[in-house]
Design an enzyme around this catalytic site. Structure first.
Site, mmCIF file in Angstrom:
data_model
loop_
_atom_site.group_PDB
_atom_site.id
_atom_site.type_symbol
_atom_site.label_atom_id
_atom_site.label_comp_id
_atom_site.label_asym_id
_atom_site.label_seq_id
_atom_site.Cartn_x
_atom_site.Cartn_y
_atom_site.Cartn_z
ATOM 1 N N ARG A 163 -14.174 -41.159 6.263
ATOM 2 C CA ARG A 163 -14.335 -40.477 7.507
ATOM 3 C C ARG A 163 -14.854 -41.917 8.534
ATOM 4 N NH1 ARG A 163 -17.474 -38.704 2.840
ATOM 5 N NH2 ARG A 163 -17.388 -36.568 2.604
ATOM 6 N N LYS A 187 -21.041 -39.372 1.884
ATOM 7 C CA LYS A 187 -22.250 -38.474 1.939
ATOM 8 C C LYS A 187 -23.199 -38.372 0.671
ATOM 9 C CE LYS A 187 -20.495 -35.196 5.505
ATOM 10 N NZ LYS A 187 -20.013 -33.834 5.777
ATOM 11 N N HIS A 241 -10.781 -36.728 12.593
ATOM 12 C CA HIS A 241 -11.147 -36.074 11.369
ATOM 13 C C HIS A 241 -9.865 -35.329 10.621
ATOM 14 C CE1 HIS A 241 -14.072 -35.433 8.028
ATOM 15 N NE2 HIS A 241 -13.590 -33.957 7.986
ATOM 16 N N ARG A 249 -7.902 -37.852 8.475
ATOM 17 C CA ARG A 249 -8.683 -37.473 7.006
ATOM 18 C C ARG A 249 -8.087 -36.247 6.448
ATOM 19 N NH1 ARG A 249 -12.967 -38.501 3.330
ATOM 20 N NH2 ARG A 249 -14.014 -36.292 2.644
ATOM 21 N N HIS A 296 -15.530 -35.707 -2.495
ATOM 22 C CA HIS A 296 -16.336 -34.592 -2.407
ATOM 23 C C HIS A 296 -16.998 -34.168 -3.503
ATOM 24 C CE1 HIS A 296 -12.860 -32.565 0.377
ATOM 25 N NE2 HIS A 296 -13.899 -33.470 0.780
ATOM 26 N N TYR A 331 -7.452 -27.561 0.744
ATOM 27 C CA TYR A 331 -6.180 -28.024 0.975
ATOM 28 C C TYR A 331 -4.817 -27.308 0.449
ATOM 29 C CZ TYR A 331 -8.975 -31.572 3.178
ATOM 30 O OH TYR A 331 -9.980 -32.099 4.164
#
Length: 299
Positions: free
Chosen positions: A154, A177, A245, A248, A271, A280
């Site tokens: 990110r 995150k 983004h 990514r 994730h 995806y």
């Protein structure tokens, strides 16, 4: 509001959620508990929450819909309420099956919009060769975009790197995150881009200093990278969906197209849930359908 304060503390200290995520939960649940205080004409204590009916929550959601909230926002509110009840179950032994099985509005799944392989390469090459920009700034911009596409970072993660990452390592330790740590291998081309920038950068890159600098030497503002990509996509004729983004997204989609394991991609992206990474597969399926429609003689 002791219940909300305790739940917020749990999110911060045990779940270690990002500050903005905690703020979103606080906002949603403060509205919910405030509604109940008026609706029930009593304080919504944990014991009272345990006796709540599904219709009570529906009344809250209906009020918010009348205020103009979208399906996505309503679904998020219900998700916050359910998260509170899961916590009540663990900490107060309060179960409420009616709330647990409440269904919110179905949200259409929005697929990520990655750039193509060619577009990703063009963005990086164009960033590296802008004749109107100083060489070190070109090298900086190319290094940042290389990290987004070549390592799936990110923007915030790329800009969190410090001078301690020069010389560029073969594996990068990233805090993403929710303060989740992951290890990301760096391709030789990405490492070279980082080191070229470091050689040209006019500012000292100490171990604790930000690696990527603005023109005056301060930490690079992510808006500058967003503006850069906006300018480059106009030059290259790329759609508005070509954002930082999207690089990514391209990292994940192109790995999947080349046969990478979905679990490995999940780890590389950081994730928490495989379901987040599975979107995806939808992107790749769409690409295959487009190829089939364009190439098959009976299409």
């Amino acid at each position: 509001m002791e219940t909300l304060a305790a739940f917020t503390s749990y999110l911060q200290n045990e779940r270690r959620m990002a500050a903005k995520t905690v703020e979103a939960y606080q906002s949603d649940l403060a509205g919910f508990l405030g509604f109940l205080r008026t609706y029930l004409e009593e304080e919504p204590t944990p014991k009272r929450l345990g006796k709540l009916r599904a219709r009570d929550v529906r009344a809250f959601l209906a009020q918010r819909r009348r205020e103009g909230l979208s399906d996505a926002s309503i679904a998020r509110l219900l998700s916050s309420v359910k998260a509170l009840y899961r916590w009540l179950g663990r900490t107060h032994d309060i179960e409420n099956a009616e709330i647990a099985y409440l269904q919110g509005p179905k949200r259409p799944q929005r697929l990520p919009r990655p750039v193509s392989v060619e577009a990703a390469k063009d963005l990086i090459e164009e960033a590296a060769s802008d004749p109107d920009t100083e060489a070190w700034v070109n090298a900086r911009d190319a290094a940042v975009l290389s990290l987004l596409y070549g390592a799936g970072l990110r923007i915030s993660e790329a800009l969190s790197l410090t001078g301690s990452h020069i010389p560029a390592p073969e594996r990068l330790r990233i805090t993403g995150k929710g303060n989740k740590m992951r290890i990301v291998p760096l391709l030789p081309a990405v490492r070279q881009a980082m080191e070229t920038y470091a050689e040209l950068c006019p500012y000292r890159l100490g171990p604790n200093d930000p690696m990527f600098r603005g023109a005056k030497g301060g930490a690079l503002n992510p808006r500058l990278i967003q503006g850069l990509v906006q300018r480059l996509r106009a030059i290259l004729g790329l759609p508005d969906t070509a954002t930082p983004h999207a690089l990514r997204h391209a990292f994940a989609t192109h790995l999947l197209a080349e046969g990478a394991d979905l679990r490995a991609i999940q780890t590389l992206l950081g994730h928490a849930s495989l379901s987040t990474t599975q979107v995806y597969t939808g992107v790749d399926s769409e690409r295959l359908r487009d190829v089939h429609a364009a190439a098959h003689p009976r299409a």
